[in-house]
Design an enzyme around this catalytic site. Structure first.
Site, PDB file in Angstrom:
ATOM      1  N   PHE A  53      -0.658   7.052  -1.001  1.00 18.51           N
ATOM      2  CA  PHE A  53      -0.673   6.509   0.364  1.00 18.51           C
ATOM      3  C   PHE A  53       0.671   6.662   1.084  1.00 18.51           C
ATOM      4  O   PHE A  53       0.815   6.245   2.233  1.00 18.51           O
ATOM      5  CB  PHE A  53      -1.088   5.025   0.346  1.00 18.51           C
ATOM      6  CG  PHE A  53      -0.206   4.135  -0.493  1.00 18.51           C
ATOM      7  CD1 PHE A  53       0.981   3.604   0.016  1.00 18.51           C
ATOM      8  CD2 PHE A  53      -0.559   3.821  -1.804  1.00 18.51           C
ATOM      9  CE1 PHE A  53       1.796   2.785  -0.751  1.00 18.51           C
ATOM     10  CE2 PHE A  53       0.248   3.000  -2.591  1.00 18.51           C
ATOM     11  CZ  PHE A  53       1.434   2.478  -2.054  1.00 18.51           C
ATOM     12  N   GLU A  65      17.290  -3.102   2.042  1.00 18.81           N
ATOM     13  CA  GLU A  65      16.527  -2.945   3.285  1.00 18.81           C
ATOM     14  C   GLU A  65      17.317  -3.431   4.501  1.00 18.81           C
ATOM     15  O   GLU A  65      17.267  -2.818   5.570  1.00 18.81           O
ATOM     16  CB  GLU A  65      15.189  -3.678   3.153  1.00 18.81           C
ATOM     17  CG  GLU A  65      14.279  -2.981   2.136  1.00 18.81           C
ATOM     18  CD  GLU A  65      13.038  -3.784   1.756  1.00 18.81           C
ATOM     19  OE1 GLU A  65      12.772  -4.830   2.384  1.00 18.81           O
ATOM     20  OE2 GLU A  65      12.326  -3.355   0.818  1.00 18.81           O
ATOM     21  N   THR A  83      -0.284  -8.494  -0.890  1.00 19.41           N
ATOM     22  CA  THR A  83      -0.266  -7.169  -0.241  1.00 19.41           C
ATOM     23  C   THR A  83      -1.651  -6.765   0.262  1.00 19.41           C
ATOM     24  O   THR A  83      -1.807  -6.323   1.397  1.00 19.41           O
ATOM     25  CB  THR A  83       0.238  -6.100  -1.247  1.00 19.41           C
ATOM     26  OG1 THR A  83       1.519  -6.511  -1.736  1.00 19.41           O
ATOM     27  CG2 THR A  83       0.330  -4.738  -0.613  1.00 19.41           C
ATOM     28  N   HIS A  86       5.931  -6.954   6.747  1.00 23.91           N
ATOM     29  CA  HIS A  86       6.672  -6.567   5.543  1.00 23.91           C
ATOM     30  C   HIS A  86       7.739  -7.622   5.295  1.00 23.91           C
ATOM     31  O   HIS A  86       8.370  -8.104   6.233  1.00 23.91           O
ATOM     32  CB  HIS A  86       7.372  -5.214   5.738  1.00 23.91           C
ATOM     33  CG  HIS A  86       8.368  -4.930   4.645  1.00 23.91           C
ATOM     34  ND1 HIS A  86       8.004  -4.358   3.445  1.00 23.91           N
ATOM     35  CD2 HIS A  86       9.688  -5.217   4.550  1.00 23.91           C
ATOM     36  CE1 HIS A  86       9.071  -4.291   2.668  1.00 23.91           C
ATOM     37  NE2 HIS A  86      10.115  -4.804   3.308  1.00 23.91           N
ATOM     38  N   TYR A 103      10.622   2.975   2.251  1.00 23.06           N
ATOM     39  CA  TYR A 103       9.506   2.951   1.297  1.00 23.06           C
ATOM     40  C   TYR A 103       9.708   3.931   0.135  1.00 23.06           C
ATOM     41  O   TYR A 103       8.728   4.351  -0.488  1.00 23.06           O
ATOM     42  CB  TYR A 103       8.194   3.261   2.020  1.00 23.06           C
ATOM     43  CG  TYR A 103       7.622   2.056   2.760  1.00 23.06           C
ATOM     44  CD1 TYR A 103       7.352   0.861   2.077  1.00 23.06           C
ATOM     45  CD2 TYR A 103       7.340   2.109   4.116  1.00 23.06           C
ATOM     46  CE1 TYR A 103       6.823  -0.245   2.742  1.00 23.06           C
ATOM     47  CE2 TYR A 103       6.799   0.996   4.785  1.00 23.06           C
ATOM     48  CZ  TYR A 103       6.544  -0.164   4.087  1.00 23.06           C
ATOM     49  OH  TYR A 103       6.010  -1.261   4.735  1.00 23.06           O
ATOM     50  N   LYS A 163       4.948  -5.193  11.506  1.00 28.44           N
ATOM     51  CA  LYS A 163       4.597  -3.774  11.517  1.00 28.44           C
ATOM     52  C   LYS A 163       3.908  -3.397  12.840  1.00 28.44           C
ATOM     53  O   LYS A 163       3.487  -4.291  13.599  1.00 28.44           O
ATOM     54  CB  LYS A 163       3.675  -3.483  10.325  1.00 28.44           C
ATOM     55  CG  LYS A 163       4.339  -3.666   8.951  1.00 28.44           C
ATOM     56  CD  LYS A 163       3.332  -3.355   7.839  1.00 28.44           C
ATOM     57  CE  LYS A 163       3.935  -3.480   6.464  1.00 28.44           C
ATOM     58  NZ  LYS A 163       2.938  -3.162   5.398  1.00 28.44           N
ATOM     59  N   ASN A 177      -1.584  -4.520   7.137  1.00 26.66           N
ATOM     60  CA  ASN A 177      -1.385  -5.924   6.727  1.00 26.66           C
ATOM     61  C   ASN A 177      -0.264  -6.636   7.483  1.00 26.66           C
ATOM     62  O   ASN A 177       0.312  -7.605   7.008  1.00 26.66           O
ATOM     63  CB  ASN A 177      -1.225  -6.021   5.200  1.00 26.66           C
ATOM     64  CG  ASN A 177      -0.074  -5.186   4.686  1.00 26.66           C
ATOM     65  OD1 ASN A 177       0.672  -4.606   5.467  1.00 26.66           O
ATOM     66  ND2 ASN A 177       0.082  -5.143   3.371  1.00 26.66           N
TER      67      ASN A 177
HETATM   68  P1  IDP Z   1       4.283  -5.199  -0.049  1.00 30.40           P
HETATM   69  O1  IDP Z   1       4.267  -4.781   1.402  1.00 30.40           O
HETATM   70  O2  IDP Z   1       3.473  -6.458  -0.261  1.00 30.40           O
HETATM   71  O3  IDP Z   1       5.665  -5.295  -0.630  1.00 30.40           O
HETATM   72  P2  IDP Z   1       3.967  -2.723  -1.557  1.00 30.40           P
HETATM   73  O4  IDP Z   1       3.224  -2.586  -2.843  1.00 30.40           O
HETATM   74  O5  IDP Z   1       5.449  -2.628  -1.610  1.00 30.40           O
HETATM   75  O6  IDP Z   1       3.493  -4.089  -0.873  1.00 30.40           O
HETATM   76  O7  IDP Z   1       3.402  -1.612  -0.583  1.00 30.40           O
HETATM   77  C1  IDP Z   1       4.025  -1.359   0.665  1.00 30.40           C
HETATM   78  C2  IDP Z   1       2.953  -1.226   1.724  1.00 30.40           C
HETATM   79  O8  IDP Z   1       2.203  -0.050   1.455  1.00 30.40           O
HETATM   80  C3  IDP Z   1       1.929  -2.360   1.734  1.00 30.40           C
HETATM   81  O9  IDP Z   1       2.329  -3.460   2.538  1.00 30.40           O
HETATM   82  C4  IDP Z   1       0.705  -1.674   2.294  1.00 30.40           C
HETATM   83  O10 IDP Z   1       0.699  -1.663   3.712  1.00 30.40           O
HETATM   84  C5  IDP Z   1       0.842  -0.255   1.790  1.00 30.40           C
HETATM   85  N1  IDP Z   1       0.048  -0.038   0.574  1.00 30.40           N
HETATM   86  C6  IDP Z   1       0.290  -0.533  -0.656  1.00 30.40           C
HETATM   87  N2  IDP Z   1      -0.662  -0.143  -1.532  1.00 30.40           N
HETATM   88  C7  IDP Z   1      -1.535   0.602  -0.824  1.00 30.40           C
HETATM   89  C8  IDP Z   1      -2.742   1.287  -1.171  1.00 30.40           C
HETATM   90  O11 IDP Z   1      -3.207   1.278  -2.319  1.00 30.40           O
HETATM   91  N3  IDP Z   1      -3.365   1.959  -0.138  1.00 30.40           N
HETATM   92  C9  IDP Z   1      -2.887   1.988   1.130  1.00 30.40           C
HETATM   93  N4  IDP Z   1      -1.751   1.346   1.495  1.00 30.40           N
HETATM   94  C10 IDP Z   1      -1.084   0.668   0.538  1.00 30.40           C
HETATM   95 MG    MG Z   2       7.042  -3.920  -1.240  1.00 33.04          MG
END
Ligand code: IDP
Ligand code: MG
Length: 166
Positions: free
Chosen positions: A74, A143, A108, A132, A66, A26, A129
């Protein structure tokens, strides 16, 4: 004394069942100089990079990527961040690669990510984080198709596969 060591794999014909997954360093990972670190963790595990690109993702593409989070609070900040600068997109291949890339990436939320994982070693905040990775085979297929054309994916053999796979 000269010692001769040779392993002859010439009569071994193997067919490997490889999955593919979509991985992104990212924009925060790019800004923090983690492209090499992340690629090197993928490669040293034995996984194969079959496509690789740096670009600034288009807003429509980020929204599609997404789309499962469309209704979440978010969503707009996530999309805004993902298109805020260059990111690195990859297609990675290997046995069980979808699950393995999720494990290498870590939870995550970095607060739950185990040390030794990418998120557990390099991140603190859920919205930053650094990586992805697709979470299922349906997501991986979807994807990969969003980010790459078929002609950009290189289905090649790698010489070390004979050592990596039984
Ligand atoms: P993942 O990346 O581990 O698959 P997902 O739940 O699919 O996690 O969420 C996609 C991305 O959205 C996450 O990597 C994170 O950067 C962001 N995200 C997920 N949940 C939150 C939240 O509660 N607050 C802010 N950002 C979030
Ligand atoms: Mg995801």
């Amino acid at each position: 004394m000269i010692m001769e060591l040779s392993i002859d794999y010439s009569d071994i014909v193997k067919v490997y069942r490889m999955e593919q997954t979509y991985v992104m360093v990212k924009p925060d990972g790019v800004q923090r100089g983690l492209i090499g670190e992340i690629i090197s963790r993928i490669e040293r595990r034995g996984l194969k990079i079959i496509s690789l690109r740096m670009n600034v993702i288009e807003e429509a593409t980020a929204k599609e990527h997404y789309s499962e989070h469309e209704t979440k609070p978010f969503f707009s900040s996530l999309v805004k961040f993902i298109i805020s600068g260059p990111s690195v997109s990859m297609v990675v291949a290997g046995k069980d690669v979808i699950k393995i890339m999720r494990t290498i990436s870590g939870a995550t939320n970095p607060v739950d990510a185990t040390p030794g994982t990418i998120r557990g070693d390099f991140s603190l905040d859920i919205g930053r984080n650094v990586i992805h990775a697709s979470d299922s085979s349906d997501a991986a297929a979807r994807e990969i198709a969003i980010h790459f054309k078929d002609t950009e994916i290189w289905k090649y053999s790698k010489v070390d596969e004979v050592c990596i796979y039984e």
